[in-house]
Motif scaffolding. Structure first.
Motif, mmCIF file in Angstrom:
data_model
loop_
_atom_site.group_PDB
_atom_site.id
_atom_site.type_symbol
_atom_site.label_atom_id
_atom_site.label_comp_id
_atom_site.label_asym_id
_atom_site.label_seq_id
_atom_site.Cartn_x
_atom_site.Cartn_y
_atom_site.Cartn_z
ATOM 1 N N PHE A 27 35.395 84.487 -25.524
ATOM 2 C CA PHE A 27 34.817 83.698 -26.768
ATOM 3 C C PHE A 27 33.358 84.348 -26.659
ATOM 4 O O PHE A 27 32.853 84.572 -25.662
ATOM 5 C CB PHE A 27 34.651 82.165 -26.444
ATOM 6 N N ILE A 28 32.785 84.389 -28.094
ATOM 7 C CA ILE A 28 31.452 84.836 -28.217
ATOM 8 C C ILE A 28 30.780 83.645 -28.982
ATOM 9 O O ILE A 28 31.370 83.017 -29.916
ATOM 10 C CB ILE A 28 31.235 86.098 -28.461
ATOM 11 N N LYS A 29 29.531 83.335 -28.614
ATOM 12 C CA LYS A 29 28.700 82.290 -29.408
ATOM 13 C C LYS A 29 28.361 82.796 -30.942
ATOM 14 O O LYS A 29 28.218 84.132 -31.005
ATOM 15 C CB LYS A 29 27.643 81.917 -28.510
ATOM 16 N N THR A 30 28.262 81.927 -31.677
ATOM 17 C CA THR A 30 27.838 82.010 -33.239
ATOM 18 C C THR A 30 26.434 81.907 -33.342
ATOM 19 O O THR A 30 26.139 82.405 -34.401
ATOM 20 C CB THR A 30 28.772 81.440 -34.249
ATOM 21 N N GLY A 31 25.926 81.295 -32.385
ATOM 22 C CA GLY A 31 24.479 80.825 -32.716
ATOM 23 C C GLY A 31 24.575 79.452 -33.235
ATOM 24 O O GLY A 31 23.457 78.843 -33.520
ATOM 25 N N ASN A 86 34.547 74.397 -29.916
ATOM 26 C CA ASN A 86 32.983 73.991 -29.527
ATOM 27 C C ASN A 86 32.671 73.719 -28.271
ATOM 28 O O ASN A 86 33.312 72.666 -27.845
ATOM 29 C CB ASN A 86 32.706 72.482 -30.552
ATOM 30 N N ALA A 87 31.981 74.698 -27.698
ATOM 31 C CA ALA A 87 31.652 74.568 -26.318
ATOM 32 C C ALA A 87 30.301 73.935 -25.821
ATOM 33 O O ALA A 87 29.422 74.135 -26.682
ATOM 34 C CB ALA A 87 31.638 75.923 -25.575
ATOM 35 N N MET A 88 30.368 73.148 -24.830
ATOM 36 C CA MET A 88 29.301 72.633 -24.283
ATOM 37 C C MET A 88 28.203 73.758 -23.793
ATOM 38 O O MET A 88 28.801 74.768 -23.216
ATOM 39 C CB MET A 88 29.285 71.980 -23.059
ATOM 40 N N VAL A 89 27.007 73.813 -24.012
ATOM 41 C CA VAL A 89 26.262 75.011 -23.968
ATOM 42 C C VAL A 89 26.231 75.308 -22.465
ATOM 43 O O VAL A 89 25.838 76.447 -21.906
ATOM 44 C CB VAL A 89 24.534 74.710 -24.360
ATOM 45 N N SER A 90 26.401 74.094 -21.654
ATOM 46 C CA SER A 90 26.366 74.555 -20.097
ATOM 47 C C SER A 90 27.404 75.142 -19.636
ATOM 48 O O SER A 90 27.598 75.798 -18.611
ATOM 49 C CB SER A 90 26.391 73.090 -19.489
ATOM 50 N N ALA A 91 28.643 75.109 -20.564
ATOM 51 C CA ALA A 91 29.752 76.104 -20.006
ATOM 52 C C ALA A 91 30.092 77.241 -21.098
ATOM 53 O O ALA A 91 31.213 77.747 -20.734
ATOM 54 C CB ALA A 91 31.053 75.036 -20.126
ATOM 55 N N GLN A 92 28.765 77.617 -21.632
ATOM 56 C CA GLN A 92 28.952 78.818 -22.609
ATOM 57 C C GLN A 92 29.459 80.088 -21.840
ATOM 58 O O GLN A 92 30.379 80.751 -22.042
ATOM 59 C CB GLN A 92 27.713 79.108 -23.042
ATOM 60 N N LYS A 93 28.931 80.365 -20.273
ATOM 61 C CA LYS A 93 29.383 81.567 -19.679
ATOM 62 C C LYS A 93 30.849 81.474 -19.344
ATOM 63 O O LYS A 93 31.483 82.568 -19.244
ATOM 64 C CB LYS A 93 28.507 81.444 -18.315
ATOM 65 N N PHE A 94 31.407 80.300 -18.989
ATOM 66 C CA PHE A 94 32.717 80.096 -18.617
ATOM 67 C C PHE A 94 33.787 80.559 -19.972
ATOM 68 O O PHE A 94 34.551 81.449 -19.899
ATOM 69 C CB PHE A 94 33.159 78.747 -18.232
ATOM 70 N N TYR A 95 33.477 80.035 -21.073
ATOM 71 C CA TYR A 95 33.962 80.624 -22.104
ATOM 72 C C TYR A 95 33.868 81.903 -22.374
ATOM 73 O O TYR A 95 34.820 82.788 -23.221
ATOM 74 C CB TYR A 95 33.519 79.657 -23.423
ATOM 75 N N GLU A 96 32.806 82.529 -22.417
ATOM 76 C CA GLU A 96 32.475 84.191 -22.500
ATOM 77 C C GLU A 96 33.546 84.797 -21.652
ATOM 78 O O GLU A 96 33.961 85.655 -22.039
ATOM 79 C CB GLU A 96 31.126 84.389 -22.396
#
Length: 396
Positions: A374-378, A360-370
């Motif tokens: 990792f890919i977002k599920t929406g 569960n990633a903070m939206v602000s760190a989404q690019k880092f996890y990508e």
């Protein structure tokens, strides 16, 4: 009368050593009719009278549905020692075991064990009792250790005491220091007659093979008999390889070390506390972490022999959740966190594939996890008033 004195002495020693029985305890005693459970029930009925501990016991027999089951001999046994037996209907157990047996030679023992524990746990909850006593003895513990080592690849056996947090029930094993031969002597000396097991798999299990193996070892190496029991709680001489595990993330002395000692756990707590209180201003309580971490497997991120971050995961039925990923502020911006997370996700993938691995990633760190695979599920949600998104790991 030698055997009963020996059994009661071992029971008292186990009680004092592992803090098994306290004032006000209400204890359900699992009574199957075998020699071990009858000895336990008998010994506890006597222990009540001289232990100076105010507790009560309630024998419970499970009717598992095995053909030929008859509770009358057990009811008479309990009456003779001043107790009243409760017979609990658990006949669905045999039906389920018969279905699970399929083409195997005998009924699945592991499933049976779990179902029996669940059934007797239910009785304890309904009665308002706080503990359940099982009759496993010292030789059972050693046999289980060998079974886990040979067939499970792990060094483990059952515990003298185990707390079930959700049910608020504690399992205790008062005979944990009693040898099987003393139980056999007790039954003879006291004139107690065990009830033959109605389980069709009785005496034809893997445990019987282990019994024979241990007999051979003990005969050839007499000191092994006591030493095998001593080693189970000889924490001062415990020396296995877990303290040496350091998963190599990179050749620049960056590694992941599983938390296996109190000192490592203190480092884990200190890092988490530092990250949350100093950088996000979120209240962070030690008690909360301890409770939450009980079901998780935690790691320290180590750089040049110094703990610089934390990461953990929780194994669920069909998923693996990565969490508690944090790097201390002064070590950020150097790629250490990215390297560690990529390695960790790949490590888990190798162990648990095809289970879903996510965080569960903070939206602000989404690019880092990508960038870490990792890919977002929406699926978005708020956690601690911060926007989060569930992200799934995809192996490249």
């Amino acid at each position: 009368m030698k055997a009963i004195r020996t059994v009661l002495a071992c029971l008292r020693k186990a009680d004092q050593k592992y803090n098994l029985i306290n004032h006000g305890d209400k204890i359900v005693v699992g009574l199957s009719g075998g020699k071990d459970s009858m000895a336990l029930c008998y010994a506890l009925s006597l222990y009540q009278k001289f232990s100076h501990t105010n507790f009560i016991i309630q024998p419970v027999t499970l009717d598992l549905g095995f053909p030929g089951f008859d509770s009358k001999p057990l009811e008479e046994f309990c009456e003779n020692i001043g107790l009243k037996l409760i017979v609990h209907d658990a006949r669905d157990v045999y039906k389920i075991l018969s279905i699970q047996q399929k083409d195997h030679n005998h009924l699945p023992c592991s499933i049976c064990s779990r179902m029996k524990k669940a059934a007797i746990n239910k009785v304890a909850i309904e009665l308002g009792y706080n503990k359940v006593a099982f009759a496993h003895h010292a030789d059972d513990a050693i046999e289980t250790l060998f079974m886990n080592e040979i067939y499970g690849g792990r060094v483990a056996t059952f515990s003298p005491k185990m707390k079930l947090e959700r049910a608020n029930i504690t399992f205790i094993r008062p005979l944990i220091l009693v040898r099987e031969k003393e139980i056999i002597s007790l039954m003879k000396e006291e004139g107690l007659i065990a009830i033959p097991s109605h389980c069709p798999s009785d005496k034809v299990t893997t445990r019987e093979d282990i019994k024979e193996l241990l007999k051979t070892i003990n005969k050839k190496y007499p000191t092994s008999k006591e030493n095998f029991l001593t080693m189970l709680d000889n924490y001062e001489r415990h020396d296995l390889w877990e303290k040496d595990i350091a998963l190599q993330v990179s050749q620049d002395n960056l590694s992941l070390v599983p938390i296996t000692s109190p000192n490592q756990y203190v480092d884990y707590i200190n890092i988490r506390t530092n990250v949350f209180t100093n950088e996000f201003d979120i209240p962070f309580k030690y008690e909360f972490v301890v409770e939450e971490e009980k079901c998780a497997k935690g790691f320290l991120i180590i750089k040049d022999d110094q703990p610089i971050g934390t990461i953990r995961y929780i194994e669920k039925e069909n998923e693996i959740q990565i969490g508690r990923f944090a790097i201390l502020k002064k070590y950020r911006g150097k790629g250490l966190g990215k390297q560690s997370l990529i390695y960790f996700a790949h490590y888990l993938w190798g162990i648990y594939n095809p289970k879903t691995i996510y965080l569960n990633a903070m939206v602000s760190a989404q690019k880092f996890y990508e960038k870490c695979g990792f890919i977002k599920t929406g699926r978005k949600f708020k956690e601690a008033n911060i926007d989060h998104v569930k992200m799934i790991y995809k192996e490249k």
